[in-house]
Design a protein around this motif. Structure first.
Motif, short mmCIF file in Angstrom:
data_model
loop_
_atom_site.label_atom_id
_atom_site.label_comp_id
_atom_site.label_asym_id
_atom_site.label_seq_id
_atom_site.Cartn_x
_atom_site.Cartn_y
_atom_site.Cartn_z
N GLY A 126 75.88 15.26 39.86
CA GLY A 126 74.76 16.17 39.79
C GLY A 126 74.79 17.02 38.52
O GLY A 126 73.88 17.82 38.26
N THR A 160 80.76 21.77 41.22
CA THR A 160 81.19 20.54 41.91
C THR A 160 82.12 20.85 43.08
O THR A 160 82.23 20.06 44.00
CB THR A 160 81.86 19.56 40.94
OG1 THR A 160 82.92 20.23 40.24
CG2 THR A 160 80.86 19.01 39.93
N SER A 182 79.61 21.63 45.82
CA SER A 182 78.91 20.43 46.31
C SER A 182 79.85 19.45 46.99
O SER A 182 79.41 18.52 47.67
CB SER A 182 78.21 19.72 45.15
OG SER A 182 79.17 19.07 44.33
N HIS A 184 81.75 17.45 45.29
CA HIS A 184 82.01 16.35 44.36
C HIS A 184 83.40 16.42 43.76
O HIS A 184 84.05 15.39 43.54
CB HIS A 184 80.97 16.33 43.24
CG HIS A 184 81.29 15.33 42.17
ND1 HIS A 184 80.95 14.01 42.25
CD2 HIS A 184 81.98 15.46 41.00
CE1 HIS A 184 81.39 13.37 41.19
NE2 HIS A 184 82.02 14.22 40.41
#
Lengths: 325, 325
Positions: A231, A261, A264, A266
C-alpha cells in the motif's frame, strides 16, 4: 580467554549484553566453512532467535560511484544522534575473490566506524549468492539480539543480489545520482519496481538542477508501476550525503513507512512471507543441487543439451529422460 | 477411418502434408491426461521435431478489453494476404474451469477462422501454468511441422503466464489502449521490460489524441530500461485493429527484428537459451514437486512453518530439518 567465549552459550550471553566482540566472533562462525563452526553457529542463532526481529531492516542499493558509503555514513550518524543502534551489513557475492570488497574500505565511514553504537561488517565471501545471503540473514538475527534496532544492508547489485536483499528487508532504497542527461538509463531490470524510495544523492553545488530534473523523471517513471502490496507509494527525494541534506527527511519517510505498515499488518506479514520464501528457496536450491551433483546426471546432462541444440529432442523429453535415471 | 489416423506415424505423415484435422487430433493427444495418449503424443512430437523451428513466434499480451482478438484477426489476415500460414495458440492457465476461455469465442476472429491458411486453437486446460505452457510449446512444434510459418501466442497475463509466453517466443508484443489519463497505470510488474514492441490499439476516432499522448509516455518510459541482450530497441506504435491501420507497419517492425537478430545470431541463441531454460525448469519443477509430495514432508512442513512464524526456528534450520527426513 578468547577460546572460552567461543562456546555458543557464552557467546549468546555476551551478544545479548550487546558485546560487539562476541557478535563479531559469532558472525565469523556463521561465515566459516568448517562443520564444527557451523554447528556452533547454529546453536548461537537458535539462542539469539527469541531476542531478534525487533529492528527495522533497510536495504540500500546503487551502482558504484553513487556515493553509497558516504550516504550510509550520513544516514548512520543521523540514526545514532537519534539514539539508535545501527548495524551495517552487506551482500556482495562477487567478494569471494577480494574478500569484503564492499565496506572493505571503512575509511569512507570514518565517524560511523568510531561510534560504539554502530557495527559494520563487510560481506561474507562465497561463490553463491544463496550462501552469502544466508549468512547475512543469520547475521541480522545476531545483530538484532545484540540490540541493534536499525539494520542497513548494502548491496552493489551483482547478479540477483538486489533481489536477495529485497527479500530480507522491510524497506528497500535505491540510491541514484543525476548524470549528464542519461540519469534514468542503466537501471537494472526490476530494481525500480522493488524500490520503496528512490534517493538522488549528490544533490549539491552545480548538480542541484540536474538532480531536480532527475527527480521529476523518476517520479513520472514510478507512476508506471502498479500499486505495491504494502500500500506504500514509493517516494523520490534528493539528498546530499556530503552536505548532510535530505537525510533526516529520508529517515522520517522510512519511519512513516514502518508506522503505516505496522498498522496495516503488512510489516509483519511481509516478514513471514520472506521467511516462507527463504524456506522454499533453500529447499529447492538444495534438492536441485543434489540432483545435478549425481554422477549419472552429470554424464548425461550435456549430451541431452547437445541433442536439444541439434533439434533431436525436446527440453521436456530430455527432462523426462534425466529424471528417469 | 478416424481411428487409423490416430496412429502416431500416420498422424505425423498427415501433419507434414499440412493436414489440419491431423494437427488438431495430435494436439488433442498432447492435451490429454491419459498415459497412452501421452505416449502417442511424444512419438508425434519426436516425428515432427526435425521439421519444426522454421517459424517466427510472436507472443501477444494485453489485459481484457484491449482488443486482442480483433488485433489478432487483423494481424493474422495481414499475414495471410502476405501469403503466410498463421497458427494462433494461447496460454491461459485459468481456463481449467471454463475450458478454453481465451479464443473460445472464435466469432471475434471471423475471417481468420474461415481461412484455410489459419489454424486457431484455444488454450489447453490445466491447473498448473507449467503444464499448460508445456502443451503449448509442444503444439508449436506440431504447427511448425504442419507448415505454419508464423505462430501467434496469446496470453491474458494470469499469474506468470506472460513470462512463460515470453520464454517461448522470438518477439513479445504488449497491446495497450489509451485510457482516461491513467493509460500507464496498471502495467503488471516486469511486463514492460519484456516487450519488444508496445502497440497502442484503438487509435481511432476520438481516441487518436489520447493514443498519441500514450505513445509519448510509453516511449519515455521505455527509455528507463537498460538495453536488451538482443540489441533490439523496443518500439512504440499506434494501431487500430478495427480500421486496420498500423498493422502492416507493425509486421514490418517484426520482420526487421527477425532480420536483425538472425544476422546477429541472437535469434538462434535465444531459442537455444529458451530450450535450456525449459529443460532446467522442467527438472526443477518435477523434483520439487516430488519432494513436497512425500508423506513425511507433508506432515512436517506445516509444523516447521508454524515454528518459523512463532520465531522458534529459522527458514534455514527448518529446511535442514526437512531435507534430513
Amino acid at each position: 580467554r578468547r577460546q572460552q567465549t567461543q562456546e555458543p552459550e557464552a557467546l549468546v550471553t555476551e551478544i545479548l549484553k550487546g558485546n560487539i566482540t562476541a557478535l563479531s566472533q559469532a558472525i565469523t562462525l556463521i561465515e566459516s566453512t568448517q562443520p564444527d563452526h557451523l554447528q556452533k553457529a547454529n546453536k548461537i542463532i537458535m539462542g539469539c532467535l527469541p531476542h531478534s526481529r525487533k529492528s527495522v531492516r533497510v536495504g540500500i542499493t546503487g551502482i558504484p560511484g553513487v556515493g553509497k558509503s558516504t550516504f550510509i555514513e550520513a544516514l548512520g550518524m543521523q540514526l545514532i544522534n537519534d539514539n539508535k543502534k545501527v548495524a551495517v551489513l552487506a551482500v556482495d557475492p562477487s567478494s569471494s575473490v577480494s574478500k569484503g570488497s564492499i565496506l572493505g574500505d571503512k575509511t569512507r565511514m570514518e565517524s560511523l566506524v568510531k561510534s560504539n553504537k554502530a557495527f559494520i561488517r563487510p560481506s561474507a565471501s562465497g561463490n553463491s549468492l544463496g550462501g552469502v545471503a544466508r549468512k547475512t540473514r543469520e547475521s541480522i538475527i545476531l545483530c538484532e539480539a545484540a540490540g541493534f534496532d536499525t539494520i542497513l544492508i548494502e548491496t552493489v547489485g551483482v547478479g540477483q543480489s538486489e533481489t536477495a536483499v529485497h527479500g530480507m528487508v522491510d524497506f528497500f532504497l535505491l540510491l541514484k545520482i543525476a548524470g549528464a542527461g542519461d540519469e534514468l538509463q542503466g537501471i537494472k531490470r526490476g530494481i525500480m519496481e522493488m524500490a520503496d524510495a528512490i534517493v538522488i544523492n549528490k544533490a549539491d553545488g552545480d548538480n542541484i538542477t540536474r538532480a531536480k530534473n532527475a527527480k521529476v523523471d523518476f517520479s513520472r517513471a514510478l507512476h508506471l508501476y502498479p500499486p505495491k502490496t504494502s500500500g506504500w507509494v514509493p517516494t523520490v527525494s534528493l539528498c546530499s550525503a556530503l552536505e548532510n541534506t535530505g537525510i533526516k527527511e529520508l529517515w522520517l519517510t522510512i519511519e512513516a513507512f514502518v508506522q503505516k505498515t505496522k498498522i496495516s499488518g503488512h510489516f509483519e506479514s511481509n516478514r513471514i512471507d520472506q521467511n516462507k520464501q527463504w524456506l522454499k528457496q533453500t529447499i529447492e536450491d538444495r534438492i536441485t543441487r543434489n540432483f545435478y551433483k549425481r554422477s549419472e546426471i552429470k554424464a548425461e546432462l550435456s549430451k541431452q543439451i547437445q541433442l536439444i541444440e541439434a533439434g533431436e529432442t525436446t527440453p521436456f523429453a530430455a527432462a523426462d529422460y534425466l529424471l528417469s535415471l
